[in-house]
Design an enzyme around this catalytic site. Structure first.
Site, PDB file in Angstrom:
ATOM      1  CE  LYS A 152      -4.293   1.260   2.091  1.00  0.00           C
ATOM      2  NZ  LYS A 152      -5.660   0.800   3.182  1.00  0.00           N
ATOM      3  CD  GLU A 194     -18.822  -3.698   9.078  1.00  0.00           C
ATOM      4  OE1 GLU A 194     -17.978  -2.879   8.673  1.00  0.00           O
ATOM      5  OE2 GLU A 194     -18.813  -4.675   8.290  1.00  0.00           O
ATOM      6  NE  ARG A 223     -20.522  -4.338   5.810  1.00  0.00           N
ATOM      7  CZ  ARG A 223     -19.377  -4.192   5.001  1.00  0.00           C
ATOM      8  NH1 ARG A 223     -19.272  -5.363   4.080  1.00  0.00           N
ATOM      9  NH2 ARG A 223     -18.505  -3.345   5.244  1.00  0.00           N
TER      10      ARG A 223
END
Length: 616
Positions: free
Chosen positions: A281, A365, A393
């Site tokens: 990243k 979640e 969710r």
């Protein structure tokens, strides 16, 4: 420059291997230059430059279906599919979205703003291809973070067993899988992913099939090879293979030539294939490499230094985090939960001070809510800090694992209402929390109210789940503190009333000032608790007023405005004109919060106009 000659993926396919490498270098410079002006998701896009170029050298995304998980790593894809000139409008009102949007281009196969669903979506597309007799290819890109979400494993389990030809590209830019996959696996994967190996494999199978017992011999040798491979390879590869995938990798995610060869082999395999790609990243830009979290989603910055141009200001997220630390010092039962968003939700300080009481569940979640239910059942006070659109969710778990047992867990719901540049996939404009039986929903409009309401929710309220919902960013013209009562009259008036809550409070007060100059006396009523509504308190606050406007940054259906109107009608409150000002029927696109409020009529002038209309 090579990039200037790229107007479609066809141009990418025509490049020599050397020019493909140069294109990747130019793309990194382009990303840093463009995102430094508009802000956006930089580190993740720098990490997938070679991978995206390789994908476009192998697939035709105008007909083949490429599904990007989360989607914020789509900038390179957009630059290569005819949208390079639009990057000056990235994430701006009416401009280029920071996520895949099919209405922008035929090359965007699916709208993607949340994690872990790409494999499921891709499998659906592959099955549609088979049933309809079409001939396109299907590929899904999923990150190692999104792979932690339960939905991704549901999709992998079904996709692997389906036999449908599709390729899942695991973009691994973390360290969790790295330790599980050793040098032996890398060596074997290089052998298995060579195009020559797959060509030999096809010839070997065809040759055996010509023999009388060839099919039996091939199946026996295949089983022997598989058993040998499982005895040598570490578990991470065989997990996918046990699901039914052919596993290829790990592959260096910054070697565009190697990636292209592996993806071609995967595409031609004719079965479910998982390609494991290692990326870094922020690759190619030192500030993003040093601080990938900072440059995951960054505002405008100086590309030479990486210094963000606008200094950070105090936000609701920061105030929440500091307040929760204070509460945790007072009560050892207070715990904090996050779903891969410790920094974004303001919990970094809490994690450092109370590491044993801090739990990051990853992009899961639903699991976070259910775990909070278990913690609450056994005597802890769990506080789950989560973005509003992500908490959706966990809806089933909110009902089944918290509300039905009246468990005292606290939801710190960040990014409620309009969030700005991330657009429709991230706006917290669905008022689903108010529908949950026994749920108390508090809506602070200032930092002081957030502190007061959070303290009440954590330490004073002992039965049932409590949500404290607050917006992205900081205060907006209101810094008062009236959070103890469910309803407050902030300004008296006799001609009409605005009923609002949360961050729109400041706009309502400014609307009253505008109307006062026109001779209109406007009452401003603020709801501090939006569920359950305090019917008696609301009727008292509106006593004597016949014309009312309810203003909120939520979609109309089922939100406070509709519930408030029904309450007033049921109680015979004598309201003659009642109007709603809200986010409408569909989630808005991207733009600054100020622009979106203006378009929706939720700024001071829009609210004032709504009052003028009910007074006609």
């Amino acid at each position: 420059m090579i990039l200037e000659t790229i107007n479609s993926p066809a141009d990418v396919k025509r490049l020599s291997e050397e020019d493909a490498v140069r294109l990747c270098q130019e793309l990194r410079r382009f990303l840093v230059e463009q995102v430094s002006r508009t802000g956006g998701h930089l580190a993740s896009n720098l990490g997938v430059v070679e991978l995206t170029v390789a994908i476009h050298r192998v697939y035709d995304t105008a007909s083949d279906r490429l599904v990007l998980d989360v989607g914020h790593q789509c900038y390179v894809h957009k630059a290569l599919t005819g949208r390079r000139e639009l990057f000056g409008t990235l994430r701006q009102f009416g401009g280029l979205s920071g996520f895949p949007k099919p209405y922008e281009s035929v090359h965007d196969a699916f709208m993607a703003g949340h994690a872990s669903d790409s494999v499921s979506v891709a499998l659906g597309m592959a099955r549609a291809r088979t049933l309809l007799g079409a001939e396109y290819q299907v590929a899904a890109v999923i990150g190692d973070g999104a792979l932690g979400g339960g939905l991704s494993f549901e999709g992998l389990n079904d996709a692997g067993g389906s036999g449908e030809p599709l390729v899942v590209i695991l973009n691994d830019n973390g360290m969790s899988i790295d330790k599980n996959v050793g040098g032996l696996s890398k060596h074997l994967s290089r052998m298995r992913t060579e195009p020559e190996y797959y060509a030999f494999k096809k010839k070997y199978r065809k040759a055996l099939e010509k023999l009388p017992a060839g099919r039996t011999l091939y199946e026996w040798s295949h089983e022997l090879k598989t058993a040998l491979k499982k005895s040598l390879l570490p578990p991470v590869s065989t997990v996918f293979e046990d699901m039914g995938f052919s596993y290829m990798g790990p592959v260096d995610g910054h070697d565009v030539q190697r990636l292209t060869a592996v993806l071609r082999a995967a595409r031609e395999a004719g079965r479910p294939v998982l390609v494991h790609v290692h990326t870094v990243k922020g690759s190619g830009y030192e500030p993003a490499l040093r601080e990938p979290e900072k440059f995951h989603g960054v505002g405008a910055f100086d590309p030479a230094t990486g210094q963000v141009q606008q200094p950070a200001q105090e936000t609701f997220s920061h105030v929440f985090g500091e307040t929760l630390r204070q509460l945790a010092r007072q009560d050892g039962r207070v715990c904090a939960i996050t779903a891969a968003m410790a920094d974004g939700t303001g919990l970094t300080g809490f994690a450092g001070e109370f590491p044993r009481r801090f739990f990051d569940v990853g992009i899961a979640e639903g699991h976070g809510v259910a775990m909070a239910g278990g913690m609450a059942k056994q005597g802890l006070i769990p506080v789950f800090a989560v973005y509003d659109s992500f908490l959706q969710r966990g809806y089933d778990m909110l009902v089944q694992d918290m509300a039905l047992e009246k468990l005292h867990g606290v939801l710190a719901v960040d990014r409620c209402g309009l969030v700005g540049a991330d657009g429709e996939t991230h706006h917290g404009c669905l008022d689903y929390l108010s529908q949950i039986p026994g749920m108390t929903v508090l809506a602070p409009a200032s930092f002081a109210e957030l502190r007061r309401m959070l303290r009440r929710a954590v330490l004073d309220m002992t039965t049932g789940p409590v949500a404290v919902r607050y917006p992205r960013g900081g205060e907006d013209g209101y810094d008062g503190d009236c959070g103890d009562e469910p309803v407050t009259v902030l300004r008296q008036g006799t001609d009409a009333a605005i009923v609002t809550y949360g961050i729109l409070t400041g706009q309502a007060l400014r609307a009253a000032e505008l109307l006062e100059k026109e001779g209109v006396s406007l009452r401003v009523v603020k709801l501090n608790r939006v569920a359950p509504l305090d019917g008696d308190g609301i009727c008292r606050a509106l006593d004597g007023v016949k014309r009312v406007v309810a203003a909120e940054d939520q979609l109309r259906a089922g939100a406070v405005g509709e519930r408030l109107g029904a309450l007033l009608l049921e109680r015979g409150a004598g309201i003659e004109r009642y109007a709603l000002r809200n986010a409408g029927e569909a989630l808005p696109a991207q733009g600054s919060t100020a622009q979106l409020r203006h378009v929706l009529g939720l700024d001071a002038e829009g609210m004032a106009q709504a009052v003028r209309e009910v007074l006609k």
